[in-house]
Structure formats: structure tokens, C-alpha cells
Design a protein around this motif. Structure first.
Motif, PDB file in Angstrom:
ATOM      1  N   GLU A  58       0.830  -1.196   0.000  1.00 48.23           N
ATOM      2  CA  GLU A  58       0.000   0.000   0.000  1.00 48.23           C
ATOM      3  C   GLU A  58       0.868   1.252   0.000  1.00 48.23           C
ATOM      4  OE1 GLU A  58      -3.238   2.067   2.906  1.00 48.23           O
ATOM      5  OE2 GLU A  58      -3.508  -0.086   2.507  1.00 48.23           O
ATOM      6  N   ASP A  59       1.970   1.217   0.738  1.00 46.37           N
ATOM      7  CA  ASP A  59       2.891   2.364   0.745  1.00 46.37           C
ATOM      8  C   ASP A  59       3.499   2.581  -0.630  1.00 46.37           C
ATOM      9  OD1 ASP A  59       2.367   2.704   3.439  1.00 46.37           O
ATOM     10  OD2 ASP A  59       4.259   1.804   4.118  1.00 46.37           O
ATOM     11  N   THR A  60       3.751   1.484  -1.359  1.00 43.31           N
ATOM     12  CA  THR A  60       4.374   1.582  -2.683  1.00 43.31           C
ATOM     13  C   THR A  60       3.371   1.918  -3.781  1.00 43.31           C
ATOM     14  OG1 THR A  60       6.057  -0.021  -2.032  1.00 43.31           O
ATOM     15  CG2 THR A  60       5.777   0.356  -4.393  1.00 43.31           C
ATOM     16  N   TYR A  61       2.218   1.228  -3.789  1.00 47.68           N
ATOM     17  CA  TYR A  61       1.289   1.332  -4.911  1.00 47.68           C
ATOM     18  C   TYR A  61      -0.012   2.039  -4.570  1.00 47.68           C
ATOM     19  CZ  TYR A  61       4.417  -2.215  -6.794  1.00 47.68           C
ATOM     20  OH  TYR A  61       5.519  -2.886  -7.228  1.00 47.68           O
ATOM     21  N   GLY A  62      -0.241   2.352  -3.336  1.00 49.19           N
ATOM     22  CA  GLY A  62      -1.534   2.873  -2.921  1.00 49.19           C
ATOM     23  C   GLY A  62      -2.466   1.708  -2.648  1.00 49.19           C
ATOM     24  N   LYS A  63      -3.751   2.022  -2.463  1.00 44.66           N
ATOM     25  CA  LYS A  63      -4.723   0.955  -2.211  1.00 44.66           C
ATOM     26  C   LYS A  63      -5.050   0.261  -3.520  1.00 44.66           C
ATOM     27  CE  LYS A  63      -6.648   2.851   1.950  1.00 44.66           C
ATOM     28  NZ  LYS A  63      -7.818   2.980   2.792  1.00 44.66           N
TER      29      LYS A  63
END
Length: 82
Positions: A58-63
Motif C-alpha cells: 500500500e505504501d508503494t502502490y496505494g490501495k
């Protein structure tokens, strides 16, 4: 105790065999419960690791929703705040 207060040898054999089987089954149930407890603990550990990975992704790609077959993902639309 007199001899008149005894069950027959055949009856005693049947009772002791059944008792042995029941004790064995109880032991297996106990072992199964221990195995179940181990599996529940293992599942909890894996779930914790999954939460860590989800956070990293989630930190890398978002939700996102990830397709576990090929690794592709779709963004999850943000809900509008009122």
C-alpha cells in the motif's frame, strides 16, 4: 470378593478392548486439539506477515486489488469524503 461377583472372561475381554479403544481415541482427540492449536498459531503468524506485506504494498502502490494469478493490480477508488 467371591468368584460369584465376576463377569465372564469373554465379557471382561470385550470391556477391556473397548476401554482400550476409547482411551486411544481420547489420546488422538487430544493430539488433534494440540495440532489444531499449533495450526491456529501458525495461521495467526502468517496473517501478521500478510498485514506487513499489505502495508508495504500500500505504501508503494496505494490501495490496490492484486490478482494473485499474475501480479497485476487495479487501484481501489478512494471513497469521497463528505
Amino acid at each position: 470378593m467371591s468368584q460369584d461377583n465376576k463377569i465372564t472372561q469373554e465379557e471382561l475381554t470385550r470391556v477391556t478392548e473397548l476401554n482400550s479403544k476409547m482411551v486411544q481415541i481420547q489420546g488422538e482427540i487430544g493430539a488433534g486439539e494440540l495440532r489444531k492449536a499449533d495450526l491456529v498459531a501458525m495461521f495467526a503468524k502468517e496473517s501478521e506477515q500478510m498485514e506487513v506485506i499489505k502495508k508495504e504494498l500500500e505504501d508503494t502502490y496505494g490501495k490496490v486489488n492484486i490478482d494473485l494469478k499474475d501480479g497485476s493490480y487495479e487501484l481501489i477508488p478512494e471513497e469521497e469524503k463528505e
